[in-house]
Design a protein around this motif. Structure first.
Motif, PDB file in Angstrom:
ATOM      1  N   SER A  48       1.804   1.357  -3.303  1.00 11.44           N
ATOM      2  CA  SER A  48       0.603   1.848  -4.063  1.00 11.44           C
ATOM      3  C   SER A  48       0.380   3.619  -4.166  1.00 11.44           C
ATOM      4  CB  SER A  48      -0.543   1.262  -4.224  1.00 11.44           C
ATOM      5  OG  SER A  48      -0.046  -0.171  -4.408  1.00 11.44           O
ATOM      6  N   ASN A  49       0.712   4.405  -3.230  1.00  6.35           N
ATOM      7  CA  ASN A  49       0.835   5.410  -2.712  1.00  6.35           C
ATOM      8  C   ASN A  49       1.457   6.153  -3.448  1.00  6.35           C
ATOM      9  OD1 ASN A  49      -1.890   5.187  -1.148  1.00  6.35           O
ATOM     10  ND2 ASN A  49      -0.882   4.998   0.972  1.00  6.35           N
ATOM     11  N   LEU A  50       2.687   6.196  -3.747  1.00  9.66           N
ATOM     12  CA  LEU A  50       3.921   6.210  -3.696  1.00  9.66           C
ATOM     13  C   LEU A  50       3.654   6.583  -5.447  1.00  9.66           C
ATOM     14  CD1 LEU A  50       6.965   5.544  -1.494  1.00  9.66           C
ATOM     15  CD2 LEU A  50       5.662   7.868  -2.015  1.00  9.66           C
ATOM     16  N   ASN A  51       3.448   5.813  -5.954  1.00 11.67           N
ATOM     17  CA  ASN A  51       3.343   5.179  -7.677  1.00 11.67           C
ATOM     18  C   ASN A  51       2.309   5.980  -7.765  1.00 11.67           C
ATOM     19  OD1 ASN A  51       5.517   3.192  -7.810  1.00 11.67           O
ATOM     20  ND2 ASN A  51       3.470   2.021  -7.984  1.00 11.67           N
ATOM     21  N   SER A  52       0.979   5.759  -7.016  1.00 10.44           N
ATOM     22  CA  SER A  52      -0.363   6.540  -7.446  1.00 10.44           C
ATOM     23  C   SER A  52       0.162   8.490  -7.861  1.00 10.44           C
ATOM     24  CB  SER A  52      -1.730   7.069  -6.675  1.00 10.44           C
ATOM     25  OG  SER A  52      -0.791   7.133  -5.644  1.00 10.44           O
ATOM     26  N   LYS A  53       1.201   8.883  -6.390  1.00  9.43           N
ATOM     27  CA  LYS A  53       1.330  10.314  -6.567  1.00  9.43           C
ATOM     28  C   LYS A  53       2.653  11.028  -7.406  1.00  9.43           C
ATOM     29  CE  LYS A  53       2.000  10.726  -2.275  1.00  9.43           C
ATOM     30  NZ  LYS A  53       2.234  10.687  -1.399  1.00  9.43           N
ATOM     31  N   SER A  69       5.675   9.856  -7.185  1.00  9.28           N
ATOM     32  CA  SER A  69       6.384   9.779  -6.102  1.00  9.28           C
ATOM     33  C   SER A  69       7.737   8.608  -5.638  1.00  9.28           C
ATOM     34  CB  SER A  69       6.070  10.527  -5.107  1.00  9.28           C
ATOM     35  OG  SER A  69       5.355  11.000  -5.238  1.00  9.28           O
ATOM     36  N   ALA A 105       4.209   7.258   8.917  1.00 11.22           N
ATOM     37  CA  ALA A 105       2.201   7.298   9.385  1.00 11.22           C
ATOM     38  C   ALA A 105       2.209   6.380  10.217  1.00 11.22           C
ATOM     39  CB  ALA A 105       2.636   5.774   8.255  1.00 11.22           C
ATOM     40  N   SER A 134       0.907  -0.717  -0.174  1.00 12.36           N
ATOM     41  CA  SER A 134       0.055   0.017   0.042  1.00 12.36           C
ATOM     42  C   SER A 134       0.920   1.244   0.278  1.00 12.36           C
ATOM     43  CB  SER A 134      -0.736   0.006   1.291  1.00 12.36           C
ATOM     44  OG  SER A 134      -0.217   0.500   2.352  1.00 12.36           O
ATOM     45  N   PHE A 135       2.222   1.208   0.701  1.00  8.31           N
ATOM     46  CA  PHE A 135       2.716   2.332   0.483  1.00  8.31           C
ATOM     47  C   PHE A 135       3.368   2.229  -0.498  1.00  8.31           C
ATOM     48  CE2 PHE A 135       2.817   1.054   4.890  1.00  8.31           C
ATOM     49  CZ  PHE A 135       3.272   3.025   5.180  1.00  8.31           C
ATOM     50  N   ASP A 147       8.224   7.432   5.239  1.00  3.21           N
ATOM     51  CA  ASP A 147       6.968   7.266   5.006  1.00  3.21           C
ATOM     52  C   ASP A 147       6.664   5.955   5.367  1.00  3.21           C
ATOM     53  OD1 ASP A 147       6.885   8.501   3.101  1.00  3.21           O
ATOM     54  OD2 ASP A 147       5.924   7.825   0.952  1.00  3.21           O
TER      55      ASP A 147
END
Length: 530
Positions: A102-107, A109, A121, A99-100, A117
Motif C-alpha cells: 500500500s505504501n508503494l502504491n500510494s507513492k 512506486s 524498515a 502495508s508495504f 523496503d
C-alpha cells in the motif's frame, strides 16, 4: 516500541474493546512449538477469516517491551499457560506485507523495491535502539541484535502471500521475496540461533517450487487441512451462541447459520465466516459483506477461465451439486493453472467453496457465498454462463405461461449444450438437465429434490422465496414413458399435499424423454389455490 520491531500490544487492546470472541487458545499451540524443530508455521485462511486479529494477538503476547499480563488474564490462554514463561519474553518482528504494498502504491512506486523496503524498515527500527553496522547483511544485523538483547526473535508475518498475489506475473520479485524468506527461515547459520518461532498467515499456502514448498521447513495448516488450528479458523457454534447472547439485534443463530456457516473440517463442524457474522450483528442486517471487498471481482476473473469442464462445474455448483476436485496439482499461486481443478482449488483457498477432505468433494458453503455466484448469472456481459441463463429465463417464462411444447424445446437445447451429462441414459441424467434448465430460479426459489409426500417422493419441487407471487412448481420426470404419465403420477400420489401450508398457485410439470425420438415432451397444469 517500534513499528516493525516490538510493536507493542495496543492493536490487540483495541480488538478486545469490541465484541471480541476469545481465540487466545491459539497461543498455546504456538507456545508448544518454541524450542522445537517445528517452530516454523504457516496458517492460510480465506479473506476476512481473522488472520490479522490472530497476528496482532500474538504480537501482544510475546512482545518483550510491553506488559500484557492483565490484558490476557481474562482469556483462555491464562488457564492454558499458567506458568506464563513466554508472556512478553521475546523480541517480535511484525510484518504486514500488504502495508508495504500500500505504501508503494500510494507513492506511485514500483513493487520492485519491496524486498529492500522490508529489510530497511526493520533495520531502521533496530537502529533506534542499538548501534547497527550497515555494511552487515540483514540476517547479520538481526543476529547481532539477538545477541545484544539476549532474546530470540518471533517473526509474525501477516498476509505473507500478498506479493505472490500482487506480483503474480513478476517472477523476479517473487523469487527475491522467497529468497528473503529462505534467508530467514532456511538458514543454518541464522534460523536456529535467532528464531524462536515464525508464524506466517495469508490466503495461499506457500508457493511451490516444482512439486515442493519454496520454503520447505514450514509446517503448513491450510483451509483444506487445518489440523490443530481448525477451531481457530473461524467461529464455531459456541462462538455464535455467545455472539447472539451479546447482540442487541433480532438476528438468530439459525439465520447466521444459513448465511455464514458451511465450512467444515475434521472434528470441527461447522465453521462460520467471523467477519461477516460480526458485520451482520453490527449492522443488524443479513447480507453478503464480501461485496464490500475485492472478493467478488476475483470470482468473476477465475470462473471465466477457459478450461475444459470448468463452466459445467460452476453451473453444477450453482445448481446445488457437489463435485469432485483434485487439489494436488495446484501451484499455490494465482497465475499458473493447468486445469479446472487448479482453478477450483484456488476458490477453496479464497473461501468460495468448502472442501470435504474425506470425500474430496466441494460445494458452495452458504447463502452469502451463493449470492456472489448468483450475481454471475445476472451479469450476462461478464459471465460465460450467459447463454445458459438466457435459455433458462426463456424456459421459466414458458413454464409460467404453461406452454409445455416450448418448455420441451428449451430442455432439448440445454440437453445438447456443454452442461448436459455425457451419458444421457436414465431418469437421473434427466433430473441433472432439469436443474440446469431452471438455474435462473436459484435466487427466487428454494429447490428441494426427492421431497417425500404421503404416497411417494416428488422428483423436484421449487418453492418461492420471500413471499413472492410466483407459483410453486412440482416437477415429475419420466424416461421412455409419456409426459402425461408424469403428470398423472403427481396427481395420483397427491404430491401437492406436500405444500399444504403453501397458499399460492402450484404448477404441475410433467417431463418425459424418449430415447427413440431423442426428444423431450412436457405438459403443465396450474393448480389454483385462490
Amino acid at each position: 516500541m517500534g513499528i516493525y520491531l516490538n510493536p507493542g500490544n495496543e492493536d490487540f487492546k483495541r480488538i478486545t474493546r469490541s465484541n471480541y470472541i476469545d481465540k487466545t487458545g491459539l497461543i498455546d499451540i504456538i507456545n508448544s512449538k518454541i524450542g522445537t524443530t517445528n517452530n516454523l508455521v504457516c496458517v492460510s485462511r480465506p479473506r476476512r477469516f481473522g488472520k490479522s486479529y490472530a497476528a496482532q494477538m500474538l504480537c501482544a503476547y510475546y512482545d518483550c517491551t510491553c506488559d500484557s499480563r492483565e490484558l490476557f488474564s481474562k482469556y483462555q490462554i491464562s488457564q492454558l499457560d499458567d506458568k506464563r514463561e513466554y508472556l512478553n519474553a521475546f523480541n517480535v518482528i511484525y510484518l504486514d506485507i500488504t502495508s508495504f504494498i500500500s505504501n508503494l502504491n500510494s507513492k506511485g512506486s514500483s513493487i520492485n523495491s519491496i524486498v529492500n523496503d522490508i529489510q530497511n524498515a526493520v533495520i531502521k527500527d533496530i537502529a533506534a535502539v542499538t548501534d547497527v553496522d550497515y555494511e552487515d547483511s540483514f540476517t547479520g544485523i538481526l543476529l547481532k541484535y539477538v545477541g545484544q538483547s539476549g532474546k530470540k526473535l518471533i517473526f509474525i508475518i501477516d498476509e505473507w502471500d500478498a506479493i505472490i498475489r500482487e506480483a503474480k506475473d513478476n517472477s523476479e520479485i517473487q523469487t527475491a521475496y522467497l529468497n528473503l524468506l529462505r534467508s530467514l527461515f532456511k538458514n543454518g547459520n541464522f534460523t536456529s540461533r535467532a528464531v524462536a518461532v515464525a508464524y506466517m498467515t495469508g490466503i495461499l499456502p506457500i508457493k511451490k517450487d516444482g512439486t515442493e514448498s519454496a520454503v520447505s521447513d514450514f509446517d503448513e495448516f491450510t483451509i483444506i487441512n487445518p489440523g490443530r488450528f481448525a477451531e481457530y479458523t473461524g467461529f464455531n457454534e459456541d462462538d455464535i451462541e455467545k455472539v447472539c447472547q451479546k447482540s442487541k439485534t433480532n438476528i438468530s443463530e439459525d439465520e447466521l447459520r444459513e448465511w455464514y456457516d458451511g465450512y467444515s473440517f475434521d472434528g470441527v463442524n461447522p465453521i462460520y465466516n467471523p467477519y461477516s457474522v460480526m458485520q451482520a450483528i453490527e449492522m443488524g442486517r443479513l447480507e453478503s459483506y464480501w461485496r464490500k471487498t475485492t472478493a467478488a471481482e476475483t470470482l468473476f476473473t477465475y470462473i471465466n477461465m477457459d478450461f475444459k469442464g470448468l463452466q459445467e462445474d460452476i453451473a453444477r455448483l450453482i445448481a446445488g451439486e457437489y463435485i469432485h476436485v483434485d487439489i494436488n496439482s495446484f501451484n499455490n499461486d494465482v497465475e499458473n493453472f493447468n486445469s479446472k481443478d487448479d482453478v477450483l482449488t484456488l476458490l477453496i483457498h479464497l473461501g468460495y467453496l468448502t472442501y470435504d477432505y474425506n470425500t474430496q468433494m466441494v460445494r458452495i458453503p452458504n447463502k452469502e457465498v451463493r449470492t456472489e455466484f448468483e450475481s454471475l448469472l445476472k451479469n450476462e456481459s461478464r459471465s460465460k454462463l450467459a447463454d445458459l441463463v438466457k435459455k433458462s429465463e426463456n424456459l421459466f417464462k414458458e413454464t409460467l405461461e404453461e406452454n409445455g411444447n416450448a418448455v420441451a424445446k428449451v430442455i432439448d437445447n440445454i440437453r445438447c449444450s456443454e452442461y448436459a451429462p455425457t451419458f444421457y441414459n436414465n431418469e437421473q441424467a434427466l433430473r441433472y438437465v432439469i436443474k440446469f434448465a431452471y438455474i435462473c430460479c436459484i435466487d427466487s426459489y428454494q429447490k428441494v429434490e426427492e421431497l417425500p409426500s404421503g404416497k411417494g417422493v416428488a422428483d423436484v419441487v421449487y418453492l418461492p422465496k420471500n413471499d413472492s407471487n410466483l407459483p410453486a412448481m412440482i416437477v415429475e420426470l419420466k424416461w421412455n414413458k409419456t409426459e402425461s404419465a408424469a403428470l398423472q403420477q403427481i396427481k395420483e400420489k397427491n404430491y401437492p399435499a406436500i405444500l399444504k401450508d403453501y397458499y399460492g398457485d402450484i404448477l404441475l410439470v410433467g417431463v418425459n424423454y424418449d430415447e427413440i425420438t431423442k426428444e423431450h415432451s412436457c405438459v403443465i397444469e396450474r393448480l389454483s389455490r385462490k
